[in-house]
Design an enzyme around this catalytic site. Structure first.
Site, PDB file in Angstrom:
ATOM      1  N   CYS A   3      63.736  62.848  77.272  1.00 61.93           N
ATOM      2  CA  CYS A   3      64.201  63.794  76.254  1.00 61.93           C
ATOM      3  C   CYS A   3      63.062  64.313  75.395  1.00 61.93           C
ATOM      4  O   CYS A   3      62.875  65.517  75.240  1.00 61.93           O
ATOM      5  CB  CYS A   3      65.261  63.149  75.370  1.00 61.93           C
ATOM      6  SG  CYS A   3      65.827  64.241  74.044  1.00 61.93           S
TER       7      CYS A   3
ATOM      8  N   CYS B 169      64.989  67.313  76.390  1.00 58.84           N
ATOM      9  CA  CYS B 169      65.704  68.081  75.389  1.00 58.84           C
ATOM     10  C   CYS B 169      64.839  68.670  74.288  1.00 58.84           C
ATOM     11  O   CYS B 169      65.006  69.828  73.924  1.00 58.84           O
ATOM     12  CB  CYS B 169      66.792  67.249  74.744  1.00 58.84           C
ATOM     13  SG  CYS B 169      67.155  65.712  75.494  1.00 58.84           S
TER      14      CYS B 169
ATOM     15  N   LYS C 125      62.689  71.592  75.341  1.00 59.76           N
ATOM     16  CA  LYS C 125      63.481  72.619  76.015  1.00 59.76           C
ATOM     17  C   LYS C 125      64.029  73.646  75.052  1.00 59.76           C
ATOM     18  O   LYS C 125      63.873  74.833  75.232  1.00 59.76           O
ATOM     19  CB  LYS C 125      64.636  71.948  76.759  1.00 59.76           C
ATOM     20  CG  LYS C 125      65.614  72.903  77.401  1.00 59.76           C
ATOM     21  CD  LYS C 125      66.702  72.149  78.128  1.00 59.76           C
ATOM     22  CE  LYS C 125      67.542  71.326  77.196  1.00 59.76           C
ATOM     23  NZ  LYS C 125      68.601  70.604  77.878  1.00 59.76           N
TER      24      LYS C 125
ATOM     25  N   TYR D 178      73.000  72.052  85.092  1.00 58.07           N
ATOM     26  CA  TYR D 178      72.618  72.536  83.768  1.00 58.07           C
ATOM     27  C   TYR D 178      71.112  72.681  83.600  1.00 58.07           C
ATOM     28  O   TYR D 178      70.640  73.581  82.900  1.00 58.07           O
ATOM     29  CB  TYR D 178      73.231  71.655  82.668  1.00 58.07           C
ATOM     30  CG  TYR D 178      72.615  70.285  82.499  1.00 58.07           C
ATOM     31  CD1 TYR D 178      71.573  70.076  81.609  1.00 58.07           C
ATOM     32  CD2 TYR D 178      73.092  69.202  83.217  1.00 58.07           C
ATOM     33  CE1 TYR D 178      71.006  68.824  81.446  1.00 58.07           C
ATOM     34  CE2 TYR D 178      72.543  67.946  83.062  1.00 58.07           C
ATOM     35  CZ  TYR D 178      71.502  67.762  82.182  1.00 58.07           C
ATOM     36  OH  TYR D 178      70.938  66.526  82.029  1.00 58.07           O
TER      37      TYR D 178
ATOM     38  N   GLU E  33      69.501  76.179  82.547  1.00 57.18           N
ATOM     39  CA  GLU E  33      68.720  76.289  81.315  1.00 57.18           C
ATOM     40  C   GLU E  33      67.321  76.831  81.588  1.00 57.18           C
ATOM     41  O   GLU E  33      66.833  77.729  80.875  1.00 57.18           O
ATOM     42  CB  GLU E  33      68.637  74.918  80.638  1.00 57.18           C
ATOM     43  CG  GLU E  33      69.977  74.467  80.071  1.00 57.18           C
ATOM     44  CD  GLU E  33      69.937  73.080  79.455  1.00 57.18           C
ATOM     45  OE1 GLU E  33      70.792  72.807  78.591  1.00 57.18           O
ATOM     46  OE2 GLU E  33      69.074  72.264  79.836  1.00 57.18           O
TER      47      GLU E  33
ATOM     48  N   HIS F  40      86.110  81.307  57.803  1.00 61.79           N
ATOM     49  CA  HIS F  40      86.082  82.701  58.248  1.00 61.79           C
ATOM     50  C   HIS F  40      84.947  83.451  57.559  1.00 61.79           C
ATOM     51  O   HIS F  40      84.696  83.229  56.384  1.00 61.79           O
ATOM     52  CB  HIS F  40      87.432  83.364  57.911  1.00 61.79           C
ATOM     53  CG  HIS F  40      87.498  84.804  58.270  1.00 61.79           C
ATOM     54  ND1 HIS F  40      87.663  85.237  59.567  1.00 61.79           N
ATOM     55  CD2 HIS F  40      87.407  85.917  57.494  1.00 61.79           C
ATOM     56  CE1 HIS F  40      87.681  86.549  59.583  1.00 61.79           C
ATOM     57  NE2 HIS F  40      87.520  86.994  58.338  1.00 61.79           N
TER      58      HIS F  40
ATOM     59  N   GLU G 203      86.381  79.422  64.505  1.00 60.58           N
ATOM     60  CA  GLU G 203      87.781  79.532  64.098  1.00 60.58           C
ATOM     61  C   GLU G 203      88.662  79.963  65.270  1.00 60.58           C
ATOM     62  O   GLU G 203      89.889  79.828  65.220  1.00 60.58           O
ATOM     63  CB  GLU G 203      87.940  80.522  62.941  1.00 60.58           C
ATOM     64  CG  GLU G 203      87.606  81.959  63.281  1.00 60.58           C
ATOM     65  CD  GLU G 203      87.745  82.891  62.072  1.00 60.58           C
ATOM     66  OE1 GLU G 203      88.763  82.777  61.379  1.00 60.58           O
ATOM     67  OE2 GLU G 203      86.839  83.703  61.848  1.00 60.58           O
TER      68      GLU G 203
END
Length: 485
Positions: free
Chosen positions: A51, A56, A59, A202, A206, A468, A473
């Site tokens: 990672c 990660c 990345k 993935y 990515e 909002h 939402e």
């Protein structure tokens, strides 16, 4: 500089962990917090594992993938979005300086390595830099870079060596070794002008997205018709055409049969259809394998599955008493937070107070994200999984498609899609899956992951007052059409 140990400091450790990645770090530090004598054996000079070093962090700025994702996202915004907000004086096509950015990014990763090392020192965890192998079920042999060896005796041993990217053999695909993997992506000194990414998962998605957004001609070679085949079908159906729309050249229903050329020069990728693609870089993103080779595991009866993963029970115990395994090496939920959480719970169970005697990680309803363009968030069962588990008559699907408010000022062709999907089961409409794609889905998913983990019902979402105006939402305040198949 915190110390690096090259010999044992005690006759017997409470815990020795082979592997200094995120899982090993989380486990070791929690165990040390309980006053235990802990040593971590890591063969590289860089703590933090996949990672931090080649996963990660770099990345998206997926901690090194993550940094690269931010760079790609920023370039897209400058190219396609800024004019809609009447930003003036910007270059028509912003140039990304890969060669200058790489050392800056790498320096940040080295800083993170240092933080890992300092944390070990502060909390009393010994860092032994060497190659660890099981010598006996109660001891680990450490081989240093100069060939010297010593042994760490321990009551508990944990295998946390992670995994490595798979690359086809030369027998399977002639010329496969001319390509690189996701690890090699971070070693690239210059940005390739043309690249072929092989894979539909993935990591492939990515990296293809990063290359494309930074201006490389990008080919994505997949065996099926859509990317992310293990994810919910709705996510596949939204992302695949959008990637094509943004310029990724997806070669569908295709397999690579050979790669020809020389590293550093033009490579020719031949597909099973007979089509040839000329690129400067081939990147294999076809899966990962557990790093369990040459560790003495099978010699000492530690059971591995057919893929080389350490077989563990629900408490992370291997087939040998006193030997556990966490993280990617045990083949479940290959995610950094999962490894950390499993390690901390294991430390709680082994060394913590009585109320933690049965502590363990649940591998159900783990939220995750894909740093695609746009991002994806997902938790729980996919629609096919839910239908198989509960039956078609028990499933209700709520789904909404829209464009984030941000894109109201953007030209139509550059307005990213957003689709939110909620999978419910039974008359009480318990939420068993949420799958979202669109701007901000990565951040929004964390909260909805909690909701699914707590057993939320659709009514609980409906009863929540929305924030909002936000995209999130869309999961509760906007009426969602009901699909009952």
């Amino acid at each position: 500089m915190p110390p690096i140990f090259n010999k044992p400091t005690t006759d017997k450790y409470d815990l020795v962990i082979i592997g200094g990645g995120s899982g090993g770090s989380g486990f070791s530090r929690r165990a040390a917090s309980y006053g235990k004598k802990v040593a971590v054996v890591e063969m590289t000079a860089h703590l933090g594992g996949t990672c931090v070093n080649v996963g990660c962090v770099p990345k998206k700025a997926n901690c090194i993938y993550q940094i690269m994702w931010h760079a790609a996202d920023l370039r897209e915004k400058l190219m396609y979005h800024a004019s809609g907000y009447k930003m003036q004086g910007l270059p028509e096509i912003p140039k990304f300086d890969w060669a200058s950015f790489k050392p800056q990014r790498d320096a940040y990763i080295r800083k993170l390595n240092g933080i890992y090392h300092n944390n070990f020192d502060k909390e009393g965890v010994e860092y032994h830099r060497g190659y660890g192998r099981l010598k006996t079920p109660k001891s680990v042999e450490v081989t240093l870079a100069d060939g010297q060896k010593y042994t760490l005796e321990a009551d508990n041993i944990c295998i946390a060596t992670g995994g490595y990217p798979t690359i086809p053999s030369e027998k399977e695909i002639p010329g496969a070794s001319l390509g690189i993997t996701s690890d090699g992506f971070f070693d690239l000194e210059e940005q390739p002008k043309r690249v072929a990414v092989v894979g539909a998962g993935y990591i492939a998605v990515e990296l293809a997205g990063v290359f494309n957004a930074l201006g490389s001609e990008t080919h994505l070679i997949i065996r099926g018709e859509t990317v992310l085949r293990t994810f919910d079908p709705t996510l596949q159906q939204v992302l695949t055409p959008w990637m094509e729309h943004t310029g990724v050249k997806i070669q569908k229903s295709s397999k690579v049969v050979k790669v020809e050329g020389e590293k550093g020069k033009t490579l020719t990728v031949t597909l099973d259809s007979g089509k040839n693609i000329e690129v400067d870089c081939v990147l294999w993103a076809i899966g990962r394998h557990a790093a369990t080779q040459d560790m003495g595991l099978e010699k000492h009866a530690v059971k591995l599955d057919e893929k080389g993963n350490v077989v563990v029970d629900e408490y992370q115990n291997s087939s040998v008493k006193g030997i556990t395994a966490i993280g990617d090496v045990q083949g479940k939920a290959l995610l950094t937070p999962v490894a950390i959480a499993a390690g901390r719970r294991l430390a709680n169970r082994l060394f913590g107070p009585e109320n933690f005697k049965d502590d363990k990680l649940s591998y159900e309803n783990i939220p995750t994200v894909v740093f695609s363009h746009p991002t994806i968030g997902t938790v729980g069962l996919t629609e096919p999984q839910a239908r198989q588990k509960y039956g078609d008559d028990q499933i209700k699907i709520y789904k909404s498609s829209f464009r984030a408010l941000y894109f109201s000022m953007i030209e139509e062709e550059h307005k990213e899609p957003s689709t939110y999907k909620v999978i419910c089961v039974g008359p009480e409409e318990k939420v068993v899956g949420i799958h979202i794609i669109g701007m901000g889905s990565d951040e929004a998913m964390q909260g909805f992951g909690i909701a699914v983990k707590m057993g939320a019902r659709k009514q609980d979402l409906d009863d929540t007052v929305a924030i909002h105006p936000t995209s999130a939402e869309g999961l509760f305040s906007i009426p969602l059409r009901v699909y009952v198949d």
